[in-house]
Design a protein around this motif. Structure first.
Motif, PDB file in Angstrom:
ATOM      1  N   GLY A  98      21.482  -4.267   5.223  1.00 24.63           N
ATOM      2  CA  GLY A  98      20.281  -3.433   5.336  1.00 24.63           C
ATOM      3  C   GLY A  98      20.121  -2.453   4.189  1.00 24.63           C
ATOM      4  N   PRO A  99      21.060  -1.478   4.077  1.00 26.69           N
ATOM      5  CA  PRO A  99      20.947  -0.496   2.988  1.00 26.69           C
ATOM      6  C   PRO A  99      20.987  -1.151   1.611  1.00 26.69           C
ATOM      7  N   PHE A 100      21.773  -2.199   1.481  1.00 28.58           N
ATOM      8  CA  PHE A 100      21.896  -2.895   0.207  1.00 28.58           C
ATOM      9  C   PHE A 100      20.529  -3.413  -0.255  1.00 28.58           C
ATOM     10  N   GLY A 105      15.768  -3.098  -3.589  1.00 33.46           N
ATOM     11  CA  GLY A 105      14.308  -3.132  -3.625  1.00 33.46           C
ATOM     12  C   GLY A 105      13.733  -1.961  -4.409  1.00 33.46           C
ATOM     13  N   VAL A 106      14.241  -0.768  -4.124  1.00 35.69           N
ATOM     14  CA  VAL A 106      13.759   0.432  -4.815  1.00 35.69           C
ATOM     15  C   VAL A 106      14.061   0.342  -6.316  1.00 35.69           C
ATOM     16  N   LEU A 107      15.275  -0.097  -6.634  1.00 36.35           N
ATOM     17  CA  LEU A 107      15.656  -0.210  -8.050  1.00 36.35           C
ATOM     18  C   LEU A 107      14.745  -1.188  -8.789  1.00 36.35           C
ATOM     19  N   LEU A 108      14.474  -2.317  -8.164  1.00 32.16           N
ATOM     20  CA  LEU A 108      13.597  -3.319  -8.775  1.00 32.16           C
ATOM     21  C   LEU A 108      12.203  -2.753  -9.024  1.00 32.16           C
ATOM     22  N   ALA A 109      11.682  -2.064  -8.018  1.00 26.78           N
ATOM     23  CA  ALA A 109      10.342  -1.485  -8.138  1.00 26.78           C
ATOM     24  C   ALA A 109      10.285  -0.491  -9.291  1.00 26.78           C
ATOM     25  N   LEU A 110      11.304   0.366  -9.390  1.00 25.21           N
ATOM     26  CA  LEU A 110      11.345   1.355 -10.473  1.00 25.21           C
ATOM     27  C   LEU A 110      11.423   0.678 -11.833  1.00 25.21           C
ATOM     28  N   MET A 111      12.171  -0.404 -11.897  1.00 24.67           N
ATOM     29  CA  MET A 111      12.319  -1.150 -13.135  1.00 24.67           C
ATOM     30  C   MET A 111      10.966  -1.712 -13.582  1.00 24.67           C
ATOM     31  N   VAL A 112      10.246  -2.271 -12.636  1.00 29.78           N
ATOM     32  CA  VAL A 112       8.923  -2.838 -12.941  1.00 29.78           C
ATOM     33  C   VAL A 112       7.990  -1.744 -13.440  1.00 29.78           C
ATOM     34  N   VAL A 113       8.014  -0.589 -12.776  1.00 29.09           N
ATOM     35  CA  VAL A 113       7.169   0.536 -13.202  1.00 29.09           C
ATOM     36  C   VAL A 113       7.505   0.936 -14.626  1.00 29.09           C
ATOM     37  N   MET A 146       2.831   8.628 -24.656  1.00 30.91           N
ATOM     38  CA  MET A 146       3.503   9.531 -23.741  1.00 30.91           C
ATOM     39  C   MET A 146       4.002   8.763 -22.513  1.00 30.91           C
ATOM     40  N   LEU A 147       3.122   7.911 -21.977  1.00 30.20           N
ATOM     41  CA  LEU A 147       3.494   7.110 -20.802  1.00 30.20           C
ATOM     42  C   LEU A 147       4.692   6.213 -21.114  1.00 30.20           C
ATOM     43  N   ALA A 148       4.656   5.621 -22.318  1.00 29.85           N
ATOM     44  CA  ALA A 148       5.757   4.752 -22.720  1.00 29.85           C
ATOM     45  C   ALA A 148       7.068   5.539 -22.759  1.00 29.85           C
ATOM     46  N   GLY A 149       6.964   6.802 -23.260  1.00 31.15           N
ATOM     47  CA  GLY A 149       8.162   7.662 -23.282  1.00 31.15           C
ATOM     48  C   GLY A 149       8.714   7.873 -21.894  1.00 31.15           C
ATOM     49  N   ILE A 150       7.825   8.195 -20.955  1.00 30.03           N
ATOM     50  CA  ILE A 150       8.256   8.377 -19.570  1.00 30.03           C
ATOM     51  C   ILE A 150       8.903   7.088 -19.049  1.00 30.03           C
ATOM     52  N   GLY A 151       8.269   5.960 -19.378  1.00 26.39           N
ATOM     53  CA  GLY A 151       8.797   4.654 -18.961  1.00 26.39           C
ATOM     54  C   GLY A 151      10.207   4.427 -19.474  1.00 26.39           C
ATOM     55  N   LEU A 152      10.442   4.770 -20.758  1.00 25.87           N
ATOM     56  CA  LEU A 152      11.777   4.593 -21.342  1.00 25.87           C
ATOM     57  C   LEU A 152      12.813   5.433 -20.614  1.00 25.87           C
ATOM     58  N   MET A 153      12.455   6.697 -20.349  1.00 24.22           N
ATOM     59  CA  MET A 153      13.402   7.578 -19.663  1.00 24.22           C
ATOM     60  C   MET A 153      13.702   7.055 -18.262  1.00 24.22           C
ATOM     61  N   LEU A 154      12.639   6.642 -17.582  1.00 25.46           N
ATOM     62  CA  LEU A 154      12.798   6.104 -16.227  1.00 25.46           C
ATOM     63  C   LEU A 154      13.715   4.891 -16.249  1.00 25.46           C
ATOM     64  N   GLY A 155      13.454   3.989 -17.221  1.00 29.53           N
ATOM     65  CA  GLY A 155      14.262   2.769 -17.337  1.00 29.53           C
ATOM     66  C   GLY A 155      15.724   3.095 -17.538  1.00 29.53           C
ATOM     67  N   ALA A 156      16.000   4.031 -18.462  1.00 26.70           N
ATOM     68  CA  ALA A 156      17.389   4.417 -18.735  1.00 26.70           C
ATOM     69  C   ALA A 156      18.031   4.970 -17.466  1.00 26.70           C
ATOM     70  N   GLY A 157      17.272   5.805 -16.743  1.00 25.48           N
ATOM     71  CA  GLY A 157      17.783   6.381 -15.501  1.00 25.48           C
ATOM     72  C   GLY A 157      18.118   5.295 -14.491  1.00 25.48           C
ATOM     73  N   VAL A 158      17.208   4.332 -14.351  1.00 25.20           N
ATOM     74  CA  VAL A 158      17.427   3.263 -13.366  1.00 25.20           C
ATOM     75  C   VAL A 158      18.678   2.468 -13.709  1.00 25.20           C
ATOM     76  N   ILE A 159      18.851   2.175 -15.008  1.00 21.92           N
ATOM     77  CA  ILE A 159      20.027   1.397 -15.411  1.00 21.92           C
ATOM     78  C   ILE A 159      21.315   2.152 -15.099  1.00 21.92           C
ATOM     79  N   ARG A 160      21.315   3.442 -15.424  1.00 19.44           N
ATOM     80  CA  ARG A 160      22.519   4.237 -15.132  1.00 19.44           C
ATOM     81  C   ARG A 160      22.792   4.260 -13.636  1.00 19.44           C
ATOM     82  N   PHE A 161      21.742   4.467 -12.875  1.00 21.40           N
ATOM     83  CA  PHE A 161      21.910   4.549 -11.434  1.00 21.40           C
ATOM     84  C   PHE A 161      22.402   3.222 -10.845  1.00 21.40           C
ATOM     85  N   SER A 162      21.858   2.097 -11.378  1.00 20.79           N
ATOM     86  CA  SER A 162      22.287   0.786 -10.867  1.00 20.79           C
ATOM     87  C   SER A 162      23.770   0.588 -11.089  1.00 20.79           C
ATOM     88  N   LYS A 163      24.248   0.990 -12.280  1.00 19.73           N
ATOM     89  CA  LYS A 163      25.676   0.832 -12.560  1.00 19.73           C
ATOM     90  C   LYS A 163      26.514   1.634 -11.579  1.00 19.73           C
TER      91      LYS A 163
END
Lengths: 187, 109
Positions: A98-100, A105-113, A146-163
């Protein structure tokens, strides 16, 4: 199955119990056999109505761990007892999968964003060809960068969090298995 | 039948059987399996649990006929506990009976 098979299997499955506890349990079943045989029942008949050693040992182990949890008041014991009672299958279904799935799901969604945000300047450059107002195009390019910058930061965050999540989750799984098998880590 | 539910009912049965006199394990198993189908072996873990929880004390008695018997005797706290369980059971069963009555009545009408 013979009477000997029954006792051998029960003994093997109750290995983790203290010897005195185990002997008392076996003595109870031994007494049951003696009484039933005294009444003239066949060995097979007695075995069939007793139930399988597997099922009986499960119950006895669960009881034992529950008793331990009550006495020692230790959280680990309590958890172990709960898992023993619920059984491996049910536990995996509810508490692991369940939690897995939710986190994945959340990580995937953030990655797509994040990918979508990174791609916005390209879309803007594409559409700038069609917009003849250069000021508007410039503004658009600024905003999308600017949006792309936010996207890059978000992406980096998601990758770190996934690890981190992965590491934590494998630890979590391991400790679950330990709990379910009833192996105590520090005792 | 739901395992937890069955366990609760069996606990009630075992305790109530020992209310008037001490009984030995095999006797209890027989008394209960006369009434419903159970894996007889599961009574013994139950008896152990109730003994550990202090509702029973046990003693061993040699018998003139047949093997020795391990007797189960209700303690004071066992007697209090069985009273609580009986009250709970009565509440529960009247509730269920009422629902069955209502359910079957509306089926016909």
């Amino acid at each position: 199955m013979t009477k000997d098979d029954f006792f051998n299997e029960l003994q093997r499955r109750l290995e983790k119990l203290p010897a005195t506890e185990r002997e008392e349990i076996l003595a109870d079943y031994e007494e049951h056999f003696q009484h039933a045989q005294f009444e003239g029942k066949e060995e097979q008949e007695i075995l069939a109505s007793l139930g399988s050693p597997r099922k009986l040992s499960k119950e006895l182990l669960a009881d034992y761990y529950l008793g331990q949890a009550k006495e020692k008041n230790s959280y680990a014991n309590l958890l172990r007892a709960v898992f023993k009672t619920l059984g491996l299958g049910f536990f995996n279904l509810i508490f692991v999968i369940g939690p897995f799935l939710a986190v994945i799901g959340v990580l995937l969604a953030l990655m797509v964003v994040s990918v979508a945000l990174i791609l916005t300047p390209f879309a803007m450059i594409g559409s700038a060809i069609w917009i003849h107002d250069w000021l508007l195009s410039l503004l658009g390019i600024f905003i999308t960068f600017m949006l792309a910058g936010i996207g890059l930061m978000l992406g980096a965050g998601v990758i770190r969090f996934s690890k981190a999540f992965y590491r934590w989750f494998t630890n979590y799984l391991q400790s679950n298995l330990r709990l379910i098998r009833g192996v105590q880590k520090n005792e | 039948m739901n395992v937890q539910f069955k366990k609760g009912v069996l606990t009630l049965c075992v305790l109530v059987l020992t209310l008037k006199k001490d009984r030995y394990g095999y006797e209890l198993v027989n008394k209960i399996s006369e009434q419903f189908l159970i894996a007889e072996g599961t009574i013994y873990p139950l008896l152990r649990r109730l003994t550990k929880d202090g509702y029973f004390t046990t003693y061993l008695l040699e018998s003139q006929e047949g093997p020795p018997r391990k007797y189960y005797q209700l303690t004071e706290s066992g007697k209090t506990y069985i009273e609580v369980l009986i009250k709970e059971w009565e509440l529960f069963s009247t509730g269920v009976n009422r629902l069955i009555e209502e359910g079957t009545k509306s089926d016909e009408g």
